[in-house]
Design a protein around this motif. Sequence first.
Motif, mmCIF file in Angstrom:
data_model
loop_
_atom_site.group_PDB
_atom_site.id
_atom_site.type_symbol
_atom_site.label_atom_id
_atom_site.label_comp_id
_atom_site.label_asym_id
_atom_site.label_seq_id
_atom_site.Cartn_x
_atom_site.Cartn_y
_atom_site.Cartn_z
ATOM 1 N N ASP A 1 0.836 -1.196 0.000
ATOM 2 C CA ASP A 1 0.000 0.000 0.000
ATOM 3 C C ASP A 1 0.875 1.252 0.000
ATOM 4 O O ASP A 1 2.100 1.174 -0.154
ATOM 5 N N ALA A 2 0.247 2.405 0.198
ATOM 6 C CA ALA A 2 0.983 3.662 0.143
ATOM 7 C C ALA A 2 1.480 4.111 1.511
ATOM 8 O O ALA A 2 1.968 5.240 1.661
ATOM 9 N N TRP A 3 1.352 3.249 2.523
ATOM 10 C CA TRP A 3 1.882 3.544 3.854
ATOM 11 C C TRP A 3 3.148 2.746 4.132
ATOM 12 O O TRP A 3 4.100 3.247 4.733
ATOM 13 N N THR A 4 3.176 1.498 3.698
ATOM 14 C CA THR A 4 4.299 0.613 4.018
ATOM 15 C C THR A 4 5.600 1.152 3.440
ATOM 16 O O THR A 4 6.611 1.252 4.132
ATOM 17 N N LEU A 5 5.618 1.443 2.144
ATOM 18 C CA LEU A 5 6.757 2.068 1.457
ATOM 19 C C LEU A 5 8.093 1.393 1.804
ATOM 20 O O LEU A 5 9.022 2.028 2.327
ATOM 21 N N PRO A 6 8.220 0.092 1.494
ATOM 22 C CA PRO A 6 9.482 -0.611 1.767
ATOM 23 C C PRO A 6 10.549 -0.259 0.741
ATOM 24 O O PRO A 6 10.252 0.054 -0.413
ATOM 25 N N TYR A 7 11.798 -0.336 1.177
ATOM 26 C CA TYR A 7 12.933 0.002 0.328
ATOM 27 C C TYR A 7 13.583 -1.267 -0.222
ATOM 28 O O TYR A 7 13.698 -2.279 0.478
ATOM 29 N N ARG B 1 19.785 0.123 -8.476
ATOM 30 C CA ARG B 1 19.642 1.345 -7.708
ATOM 31 C C ARG B 1 18.506 1.172 -6.701
ATOM 32 O O ARG B 1 17.773 0.193 -6.764
ATOM 33 N N VAL B 2 18.374 2.118 -5.799
ATOM 34 C CA VAL B 2 17.409 1.997 -4.710
ATOM 35 C C VAL B 2 16.048 2.537 -5.147
ATOM 36 O O VAL B 2 15.944 3.582 -5.799
ATOM 37 N N GLY B 3 15.014 1.797 -4.765
ATOM 38 C CA GLY B 3 13.652 2.239 -5.021
ATOM 39 C C GLY B 3 12.751 1.909 -3.853
ATOM 40 O O GLY B 3 13.147 1.205 -2.910
ATOM 41 N N VAL B 4 11.546 2.436 -3.901
ATOM 42 C CA VAL B 4 10.520 2.154 -2.900
ATOM 43 C C VAL B 4 9.331 1.540 -3.615
ATOM 44 O O VAL B 4 8.921 2.010 -4.680
ATOM 45 N N ALA B 5 8.776 0.465 -3.041
ATOM 46 C CA ALA B 5 7.602 -0.186 -3.627
ATOM 47 C C ALA B 5 6.338 0.507 -3.145
ATOM 48 O O ALA B 5 6.172 0.754 -1.950
ATOM 49 N N VAL B 6 5.456 0.808 -4.095
ATOM 50 C CA VAL B 6 4.155 1.388 -3.760
ATOM 51 C C VAL B 6 3.155 0.888 -4.787
ATOM 52 O O VAL B 6 3.385 0.986 -5.989
ATOM 53 N N GLY B 7 2.072 0.294 -4.307
ATOM 54 C CA GLY B 7 1.125 -0.327 -5.231
ATOM 55 C C GLY B 7 1.821 -1.423 -6.021
ATOM 56 O O GLY B 7 2.500 -2.283 -5.453
ATOM 57 N N SER B 8 1.688 -1.381 -7.339
ATOM 58 C CA SER B 8 2.337 -2.361 -8.219
ATOM 59 C C SER B 8 3.514 -1.743 -8.957
ATOM 60 O O SER B 8 3.893 -2.204 -10.043
ATOM 61 N N TRP B 9 4.112 -0.700 -8.354
ATOM 62 C CA TRP B 9 5.225 -0.001 -8.989
ATOM 63 C C TRP B 9 6.422 0.065 -8.043
ATOM 64 O O TRP B 9 6.318 -0.163 -6.842
ATOM 65 N N VAL B 10 7.541 0.438 -8.655
ATOM 66 C CA VAL B 10 8.726 0.843 -7.908
ATOM 67 C C VAL B 10 8.980 2.302 -8.227
ATOM 68 O O VAL B 10 9.035 2.689 -9.409
ATOM 69 N N LEU B 11 9.102 3.122 -7.202
ATOM 70 C CA LEU B 11 9.461 4.517 -7.381
ATOM 71 C C LEU B 11 10.980 4.627 -7.311
ATOM 72 O O LEU B 11 11.588 4.334 -6.287
ATOM 73 N N ASP B 12 11.593 5.045 -8.416
ATOM 74 C CA ASP B 12 13.035 5.246 -8.490
ATOM 75 C C ASP B 12 13.386 6.446 -7.609
ATOM 76 O O ASP B 12 12.953 7.578 -7.869
ATOM 77 N N LEU B 13 14.168 6.203 -6.559
ATOM 78 C CA LEU B 13 14.389 7.252 -5.567
ATOM 79 C C LEU B 13 15.446 8.268 -5.951
ATOM 80 O O LEU B 13 15.410 9.415 -5.477
ATOM 81 N N SER B 14 16.393 7.908 -6.772
ATOM 82 C CA SER B 14 17.478 8.832 -7.086
ATOM 83 C C SER B 14 16.984 10.167 -7.633
ATOM 84 O O SER B 14 17.409 11.226 -7.161
ATOM 85 N N ARG C 1 11.294 9.394 4.677
ATOM 86 C CA ARG C 1 9.953 8.805 4.730
ATOM 87 C C ARG C 1 8.880 9.891 4.671
ATOM 88 O O ARG C 1 7.861 9.733 3.979
ATOM 89 N N ALA C 2 9.092 10.985 5.387
ATOM 90 C CA ALA C 2 8.128 12.084 5.327
ATOM 91 C C ALA C 2 8.015 12.615 3.901
ATOM 92 O O ALA C 2 6.905 12.929 3.431
ATOM 93 N N ARG C 3 9.129 12.720 3.204
ATOM 94 C CA ARG C 3 9.126 13.171 1.817
ATOM 95 C C ARG C 3 8.347 12.201 0.938
ATOM 96 O O ARG C 3 7.535 12.610 0.101
ATOM 97 N N LEU C 4 8.548 10.906 1.135
ATOM 98 C CA LEU C 4 7.866 9.909 0.312
ATOM 99 C C LEU C 4 6.362 9.901 0.569
ATOM 100 O O LEU C 4 5.554 9.795 -0.363
ATOM 101 N N LEU C 5 5.961 10.010 1.837
ATOM 102 C CA LEU C 5 4.531 10.056 2.152
ATOM 103 C C LEU C 5 3.873 11.267 1.488
ATOM 104 O O LEU C 5 2.729 11.190 1.017
ATOM 105 N N SER C 6 4.606 12.384 1.430
ATOM 106 C CA SER C 6 4.083 13.563 0.754
ATOM 107 C C SER C 6 3.999 13.336 -0.755
ATOM 108 O O SER C 6 3.002 13.702 -1.385
ATOM 109 N N LEU C 7 5.010 12.719 -1.333
ATOM 110 C CA LEU C 7 5.027 12.496 -2.780
ATOM 111 C C LEU C 7 3.858 11.637 -3.242
ATOM 112 O O LEU C 7 3.243 11.916 -4.267
ATOM 113 N N VAL C 8 3.574 10.571 -2.491
ATOM 114 C CA VAL C 8 2.505 9.664 -2.928
ATOM 115 C C VAL C 8 1.139 10.075 -2.385
ATOM 116 O O VAL C 8 0.117 9.524 -2.810
#
Length: 396
Positions: free
Chosen positions: A13-19, A30-43, A71-78
Amino acid sequence: MTWLDVGDDAPFDAWTLPYGVFSTDGQEPRVGVAVGSWVLDLSPVAGAELFDRPSLNPFLAAGRPTWDAVRARLLSLVGDPRHQTVVEAHLVPLRDVVLHLPFEVADYVDFYASQTHAENVGQLFRPDSPALPAAWKHLPIGYHGRAGTVVVSGTPIVRPSGLRRVGGPGGAVEFGPSLRLDIEAEAGFVVGTPSALGSRVPVGAFEDHVFGMVLVNDWSARDVQAFEYVPLGPFLGKSFATSVSPWVVPLAALAHARVSPPPRSPAVAGYLRDEEPWGLDVEFEVVWNGTVVSRPPLRDLYWTPAQQLAHLTVNGASLRTGDLYASGTVSGPRPGGSGCFLELTWNGAEPVTLADGSQRSFLEDGDLVTIRATAPGPSGRRMKLGEVTGTVTPSR
């Protein structure tokens, strides 16, 4: 919570945001965060210095203020639709990526913190002795494993070989492939902030040092283990492979899963007293060739991960970024709660029947095991924490 189209069947989901660490065709990991059925490229959205790397270790080493800020930045982004255009430009479908070991493992320690599991193993391996070792209720028992054989989910597991006794007590000792290959469903905890040699990490500093949790399958050759483990404990029966999930769930995402641990008696030593409850309401699901065979509960763990960390360092042993320590097999006292097949089949005496009609006591070549987990989230619904898989291949 999010402008993204995250359905109930999405991996996260959009709360877990695992790396995790991922790659796509023609590009470096490279590093990403999983959200839904996607990976958000963090760089591109959170900084190349920490995230345009093939490992989480630089981010882990940055420490808790940085973890919280990102994490605060990611929660805001999604969560804020104003960021939709920026985020969508850097989303990659999960189906299109290759997932890698998310961090460089510095050290690996495995604990033995489930009372049900410890009592069952004691009855099976030491029927003429007390089920629990004398020290078990005084401290979190553990052993030092092999960091070099920690592998990412999906890595084939080669059946190990070793010395084993055949034909029961007094039988011949033979060398050969393990005939009692097993799994262990566990929670693993990933250290970010190191500590100095000679210093202790108190229970209350758990969140300052541990970044997050992974799912662990600590594969075990029970026949090799049973022969070798007296008096020094597990060695070749454990060191051949330990699988971890590719996604590290940050501790902050588990805030709604925290529960009080079971009552402890006798009273624990001062350095193990926990003012803040760090039991976790995580439920595992063990799937054997497509059949769910057990659902072990982490909330029954006698020793919490915060106490395990305090014990690991109480003698002055230092922490390093990338250290991994695991809970040990998670087994609950209720039926259907076994975290390993040794317990589930009572050392092979009570085989399980799978959905295809086949019976199993221990793992056969070609068997596939998947361990999943869930935990309470902020909405009151259980959130998915990922999975760890492995397929057994013949010995070499």
